[in-house]
Each structure stands twice: as C-alpha cells, then as structure tokens.
Motif scaffolding. Structure first.
Motif, short mmCIF file in Angstrom:
data_model
loop_
_atom_site.label_atom_id
_atom_site.label_comp_id
_atom_site.label_asym_id
_atom_site.label_seq_id
_atom_site.Cartn_x
_atom_site.Cartn_y
_atom_site.Cartn_z
N ALA A 148 59.32 66.48 87.18
CA ALA A 148 59.72 68.15 87.57
C ALA A 148 58.26 67.52 88.94
O ALA A 148 57.05 67.21 88.95
N THR A 182 52.97 78.56 93.06
CA THR A 182 54.48 79.10 92.54
C THR A 182 54.60 79.43 91.16
O THR A 182 53.68 79.66 89.97
N PHE A 193 63.82 75.04 90.00
CA PHE A 193 62.82 75.61 91.87
C PHE A 193 63.78 76.78 92.22
O PHE A 193 64.94 75.77 92.28
N ILE A 227 63.13 72.80 84.40
CA ILE A 227 63.03 73.18 85.65
C ILE A 227 63.60 73.63 86.24
O ILE A 227 63.46 72.44 87.25
N GLY A 249 59.38 78.86 89.57
CA GLY A 249 60.36 77.60 88.14
C GLY A 249 61.09 78.41 87.27
O GLY A 249 59.87 79.08 86.71
N ILE A 293 55.40 69.64 91.92
CA ILE A 293 55.30 70.73 92.25
C ILE A 293 54.14 70.56 93.75
O ILE A 293 53.36 69.94 93.33
#
Length: 532
Positions: free
Chosen positions: A26, A33, A217, A215, A208, A28
């Motif tokens: 992932a 988030t 998003f 995960i 998320g 970010i």
C-alpha cells in the motif's frame, strides 16, 4: 516532497501465530486518510507497525519524514508534569538559564529555533480547549479526556510529517470533539486516522477499507465511501442472482439429460431383448450410446460445476455485513406508563437530580466528561448508593456498561443467556443468538476469546433475551470501540426494541439514528436541551 508511507509485502503475526497481514502492499500519500474495518481487521496494529512500535514479521515500512503517534489508550505517569509530556522541559530550562545570565553554547543549541516555544505551546493548548491547564500540573490531576487532548497537543507541537491517530475522539465530550475536529481540519501533513466516529471520518480526504489483510482506498469522506460500497454491494448481489439463475438452469438441464439417457437406455434394452437386429450391431450401438451418453453427462456436470464455482465467487464478492433481526414484543411498554422515577436524588458527584421516564421514551443523556453520567445510571439502578433522595424502577430493567463486563470470560454466550433466561431451551437460545449473528462456533466460544464486535453482540443478546424481558434499557457509551458495521448492527437491534431507553453517548449521529425523543444534559443538575 509530500510525506508518504510505503508498505511493501508487509507481514505480521502475533506470538500465538495469529496472522494479521500476509503480504500487504500500500501507498498512503499526503492528506487525511481514515482507516475503517471490522473489529480485529488490524487497524490499530497497522498504525503501530507504521510508527515503528511493532516490528513486521517480514516486508518493509518506509516513511518519508518524521512520525508522530497517538495510541488509542494513552497512559501517562500520574506524577509526570504537563511540560514534560509536551517535550518542553529542556527548552524551558535553557530559556530560564539564559534569562538568569547563565547562557552557554549548550543552552543556545537546546533552544534552536524554539525561542517562542512557550507562546506556541499556550496557543496550541488554547486551540484544544486546554488553556486552563498550567505547565506545572501533574497528569494525575487531569481527566481522561484532557489526557487525550494533551497527547494531541504534544504531537501538534512536534509537527511530524506523518501523524498517526488511533480513535482520538473516544470518550470525548462534544466540546472536546469539536477541538479535535478543528485541529484535524487544520493539519497540513499526512494524517492517518483510525476511528469509528462518523463525524470525524467525514473530515477525511480518503477512506482506507481494511479487510481480510488487504486495504482498498476510496476517494472522499465517509459518505462518499459508503455510497461506493452500497453500489458495489448492489452490483455484487445482482451478479449473485444471475449466477443463481445460471446454476438452477444447469442443474435443471442435467436432470433433463439424465431422464433422456434413462429413456434411451430402456429403449436399447428393449430392442436387445426383442432381438430385432444382429447381436454384434446391437452391442456396437449400445457401446456408442454409452460413450455418447457419458460425454453428454460429463458435459452437463462440467457446466454445472462451473456454474457452482461462479455462484461461489459471486457470493464471496458480497460483503458479509449481516443484519441483526430480533423480535421482542414482550419488551413493549404502554404509552405513558411510568418506568423510572428519580426524586431529589443526590449523586455521589454532588448533583441533585429529578427525572420521570415514561414508556416508550428514548432519552439521550449528554454532558461533559466527568460530569457524572455513568454515576447517574448506576445510582438509578441501585448499583451505587445515593447521598439522599430516591430512585424507583417500575419495570424489569437492564444496563450495558462501557466495559461489557457483564460477561464471564470463561463461559460461552449460550451459557450467559441460559443463566439470564433459565426457562429457555438450548434450541431456542441458539435460534435467538443466530439473530444476533452469533451462530455455531461463535455461540459456544468463551466470551474472553470473542472479538470486540462479537463480544458486544453477546452482551446485548444476554440483556435483551433475559427473563423477565427488560422494558427499560440503560446503555453507557455503547458505540465506544465498535467498528462502523457493529454500530449499524446495534442501531438495527435498538430499532427492534420497543421498551424505554436511556443512553449515555457522545455519538450524536447514532443517537439520532435510534430515534431519541428527549435530550437531557447533566451539569450542576439535569436539564432538558434542544436536539443536537
């Protein structure tokens, strides 16, 4: 460069071999988030991995910039001073030394660019509603909510590039939540937040969704995320319906094929017995028929297997967010029937309270942290002695404490309900528990091994299925630490409940959803306030 968190093949398992992540990838980026997911999906664990508090079993966590982390349950030494929590002790000491004419290279190095640190500190504390707290105060003198806000202030003063917050609004009153929301909105770096609070999640730039160790998003806040999920669920359910129709058709065609093959077989047997053709030809024809029948049967079986696989895949794509469905007509309270009367009730916290509750009212009890809301509930039910006055309950009642400690960790949910409802049969109890989404193994698990959401549903089932059925239910912060799915399930359960409710909560959207009819604020006394 925008601060970024990069997770590469991240794996983590607890010492008992319970795997949380098995190869998570992932990225970010900057912005806010919000992480959501069912209880036990690994949200808090992920924050601890990113912060460096937990080492991964394998894989890597890379963070571009410094990291600040506020855990869910911040515990401070009661003797620790506020300025120490805020990281100001050395800087304040250096400033004091310079003011006293004892300046040295070390003092100037300690201060660095922090000449205005005290002004910035007081501005930060003011912004979080902590302006009344002196820097020399001890942590043990602060309320639980003030400790959380102090921890948040410490992170804002540090100004890390990446800030991790785990349930920062838990147990905060409305005013404190407002301060936290303003601070979150003003954050300009990368913020990763775990929360079940709808209002907080509405402030996010993306959501998320942590599920099954992976995960996904979604751009936008919680409302945007829920709209996308609803559309995905609807599409998945349409696929299931199509796959079910395909499966039924293939199953029907296989049955029809078997009927046709049986007819051919009987006809061939009849022809053989009548000896209308030479035996060699009839045997060859029978062999050809068997081969053709086998191919036809195998073709249909293969198509049926593929249809079954498509149906299984389609069902797997549908989110398993079952709904609680209960029917408890015996909890009904006639309109206007008195269920609770508090007369000049002086609480241990000093307030004097008068309250009359008539069924089937739904009352929200709100107030600042430490105002005595839990004490009021306990005193109303006779669990805490009042200083004076009286509390009378006129119907069967139950209460659900914040810690869910009504369950014995060593016993199962079936055992707990059986104790509360001794006349109910085992089959009846299990059928009722299934409506609370506690089926089979979950119903027989020891309470201590249940997840947060399962434990909550077990406690709720134990209350609502008790004998006699409760016609007055008192709930103390019931949505604390529940994931969004569990909050929906609680809302569904309370929509089915037809008795009287008194609920302590700071979760305004939840209170609105369950149809609160009166809002009462506990301060110096108890006063009715306008709906929030």
């Amino acid at each position: 460069m925008s601060a970024t968190v990069i997770l590469s093949r991240l794996a983590f398992a607890w010492p008992d071999s319970r795997a949380v992540f098995g190869g998570l990838d992932a990225v970010i980026g900057a912005g806010r988030t919000g992480l959501v997911g069912v209880n036990g999906s690994g949200k808090s664990t992920l924050l601890r991995l990113i912060s460096g508090e937990l080492p991964p079993s394998s894989g890597t966590v890379r963070v571009a910039g410094s990291v600040g982390y506020l855990p869910q349950n911040l515990i401070l030494d009661s003797d620790r001073r506020v300025d120490d929590v805020l990281g100001l002790v050395e800087t304040r000491a250096a400033l004091a030394a310079i003011e006293a004419g004892e300046a040295g290279v070390e003092q100037f190095a300690t201060i660095g660019d922090g000449w205005d640190i005290e002004e910035r500190t007081h501005a930060t504390l003011d912004r979080l509603g902590l302006g009344h707290i002196g820097l020399a105060r001890r942590a043990g003198e602060l309320s639980g909510g003030e400790v959380v806000l102090l921890g948040l202030a410490a992170q804002f003063l540090r100004a890390p590039e990446v800030l991790l917050l785990d349930e920062p609004t838990n147990n905060l009153d409305r005013r404190a939540k407002h301060y936290v929301h303003e601070a979150i909105q003003s954050w300009r770096g990368t913020l990763i937040l775990v929360s079940h609070d709808r209002e907080t999640l509405e402030l996010m730039d993306r959501i998320g969704d942590l599920r099954d160790g992976d995960i996904s998003f979604y751009g936008g806040n919680l409302s945007a995320y829920e709209a996308v999920i609803a559309a995905e669920r609807e599409a998945a359910e349409r696929t299931v319906r199509a796959a079910e129709a395909d499966y039924r058709r293939e199953k029907r065609e296989l049955a029809e094929t078997r009927v046709k093959l049986d007819r051919r077989k009987r006809y061939g047997q009849k022809m053989f017995e009548s000896k209308r053709e030479p035996k060699v030809r009839m045997r060859k024809r029978a062999e050809d028929a068997q081969i053709a029948a086998g191919k036809l049967r195998n073709t249909h079986i293969d198509r049926l297997d593929k249809a079954r696989d498509r149906l299984r895949e389609a069902k797997d794509a549908v989110r398993d967010d079952g709904e609680i469905r209960i029917d408890l007509p015996e909890t009904e309270v006639p309109q206007g029937k008195q269920v609770l009367e508090l007369s000049d009730l002086e609480l241990a916290t000093g307030q004097v309270v008068n309250l009359s509750v008539r069924g089937p009212e739904r009352i929200a009890l709100v107030g600042d942290n430490g105002s005595g809301k839990t004490t009021l509930l306990r005193t109303a039910l006779g669990l805490t002695e009042p200083r004076s006055g009286s509390a009378q309950v006129f119907v069967p009642s139950r209460w659900l404490p914040q810690r869910l400690d009504i369950l014995d960790d060593t016993r199962s949910t079936v055992d707990a309900v059986s104790d509360a409802a001794p006349s109910a049969t085992d089959n009846t109890i299990r059928a009722q528990l299934a409506r609370f989404l506690l089926r089979g193994r979950q119903a027989d698990q020891r309470a201590g091994t249940l997840s947060g959401g399962e434990r909550f549903r077990a406690a709720l089932a134990t209350l609502l299925l008790a004998e006699p059925a409760p016609r007055l239910l008192l709930l103390d912060e019931p949505t604390n630490n529940l994931d969004l799915s569990s909050v929906r399930k609680l809302t569904q359960a309370l929509e089915s409940y037809v008795g009287a409710l008194v609920v302590v909560s700071h979760d305004v959207p939840f209170l609105r959803d369950i149809g609160v009819s009166r809002w009462l604020r506990l301060g110096e006394g108890l006063e009715e306030v306008d709906p929030m």
